[in-house]
Enzyme design. Structure first.
Site: not given
Length: 457
Positions: A137, A196-197, A164, A327, A135, A167-168, A248, A354
């Protein structure tokens, strides 16, 4: 600690714009260095001035990207993050260039199978290295450091990014577009897997949608839709050197099929997937390859469960395969399932991502993410590893006690590419000042307790 950067250059372009850097060493002459060993050392500033990028970025007339074009894009994004407000990103990368980049990359990605193979048939040889990245991000500056630290993609250096990208962090768009540019430039050496993002639901909750709208204003909805379409084309997994599976989230279930009753006068019976017909069992590569990945939000119910499993599942120290109730989507799997998966597929390693430090502090029995990776399962056939490549995560943290975790990436070396070499690194600091694109104080941690009804719509 890093010293303050020299005063930023004026926003306007000089009368003569210098050419883009010719190599990664030129580009990163002003970057901060982090340790490439498993035990990182403090960052060391290198105070040489940063060259000015050639902007606005235009798409090459012949549509062929070069190293100079990609490194100039990196330089432009870095410079823009430090000298321009977010709303001026179109002055760096106009929508027209964005469209061409995303369209070209999307065509490549949609043609790739759900599980890409990186082996001798794709150029993997005795002098090759494969870099596996977790990730990131939207932490653009850490991604650029990682690329320099590991060495840019090349004929003998492959990259597998494990999802990923957005995001964030505050630079998810630039991060994703930069990696798309590397993909277009070296399509058989750079592989971008889905996280997943990379979905409509997550990007609407964790900041990417608002980031895009803030940066491209009246064209923001167009840019966001194009990114979502590109997300749908990202492959789900890879197999490296016939020995390593990367994805992921992780492994996935089998989806049993049962023949429906045949109506009178009909020659053929309809085959219906029925995931509830029996207890959970591990899926096969054939099932993975047949799964329908072109969905904005992988479903948590119905017949097409494999994409959700691959993107959302987590390991556990408890034996067995069970629904991931924390989740609300995907699976939990124990060491026995890791052994079965590796043995059945004749593999040595599972590398997944993840989970950052915020997730791992809530997972009893599993290691923390202080150094950017953990070895979660050690079984007779091999190992399960989690790698996380976003140091000092998340960028915007609600508490004063930051995790201050290191990021990491993995190098797989010949001849068998099954012995991981871990490289930990610290965050590049100081980050440019920027406001968050999501309510980081109230938003749920670690993608837990998902609003499944929102995902369905």
């Amino acid at each position: 600690m890093l010293e303050p950067e020299p005063p930023a250059p004026a926003v306007g372009l000089p009368s003569e714009t210098p050419p883009p850097p010719s190599s990664d060493e030129d580009f990163f002459s002003s970057a901060s260095a982090a340790s490439t060993s498993s035990t990182s050392s403090p960052l060391t500033p290198i105070p040489s001035p940063q060259p000015h990028p050639q902007i606005p970025i235009s798409w090459p007339q012949d549509g062929t990207l070069t190293l100079a074009w990609v490194t100039n894009l990196m330089l432009a994004f870095d410079w823009g993050s430090k000298n321009l407000p977010p709303a001026e990103l179109p002055s760096v990368l106009p929508v027209e260039a964005f469209d061409r980049l995303v369209l070209t990359a999307s065509k490549m990605l949609h043609k790739e199978p759900n599980c890409v193979r990186i082996d001798s048939g794709s150029g993997l040889g005795p002098d090759s290295r494969v870099v596996v990245v977790g990730d990131v991000h939207g932490q653009l500056h850490d991604v650029m450091f990682l690329l320099k630290d590991a060495g840019f993609p090349s004929d003998d250096r492959f990259f597998v990014f494990n999802g990923d990208y957005v995001d964030r962090g505050a630079w998810g768009l630039e991060t994703f577009l930069l990696l798309l540019a590397w993909k277009v430039f070296m399509p058989s050496r750079v592989f971008l897997l889905r996280g997943n993002h990379e979905s409509k639901y997550c990007t609407s909750v964790y900041g990417f949608e608002k980031e895009v709208l803030a940066k491209y204003a009246d064209r923001g909805k167009h840019v966001y839709r194009k990114c979502l379409g590109c997300f749908e084309g990202l492959p789900l997994a890879s197999i490296i050197g016939d020995n390593v599976y990367t994805a992921h989230g992780g492994i996935f279930r089998s989806i049993p099929v049962t023949p429906a009753k045949r109506a009178k006068g009909k020659k053929n019976r309809k085959i219906v997937s029925n995931p509830e017909i029996s207890a959970l069992s591990l899926g096969s590569l054939e099932e993975l390859l047949k799964a329908r990945r072109s969905v904005l939000d992988p479903p948590w119910e119905g017949a097409n469960l494999i994409p959700g499993d691959v993107l959302w599942s987590d390991p556990s120290m408890k034996p067995g395969l069970s629904p991931n109730k924390d989740r609300g989507i995907g699976l939990l799997w124990g060491p026995d399932c890791t052994e079965e998966f590796l043995k059945t597929l004749n593999l040595k390693l599972i590398i997944r991502s993840h989970e950052g430090p915020d997730a791992r502090e809530k997972r009893p029995g599993l290691g923390g993410m202080d150094v950017g990776y953990t070895i979660d399962h050690v079984v007779p056939s091999g190992k399960l590893i989690t790698v996380f490549s976003a140091p000092d995560y998340p960028q915007f943290q609600a508490t004063e006690d930051r995790y201050q975790n290191k990021g990491a990436y993995i190098i797989l070396e010949p001849p068998n590419f099954d012995v991981p070499v871990f490289r930990s690194f610290e965050a590049v600091t100081p980050r440019p000042k920027v406001n968050p694109y999501y309510d980081f104080e109230d938003v749920i941690d670690s993608d837990e307790e998902l609003d499944l009804a929102s995902m369905a719509t």
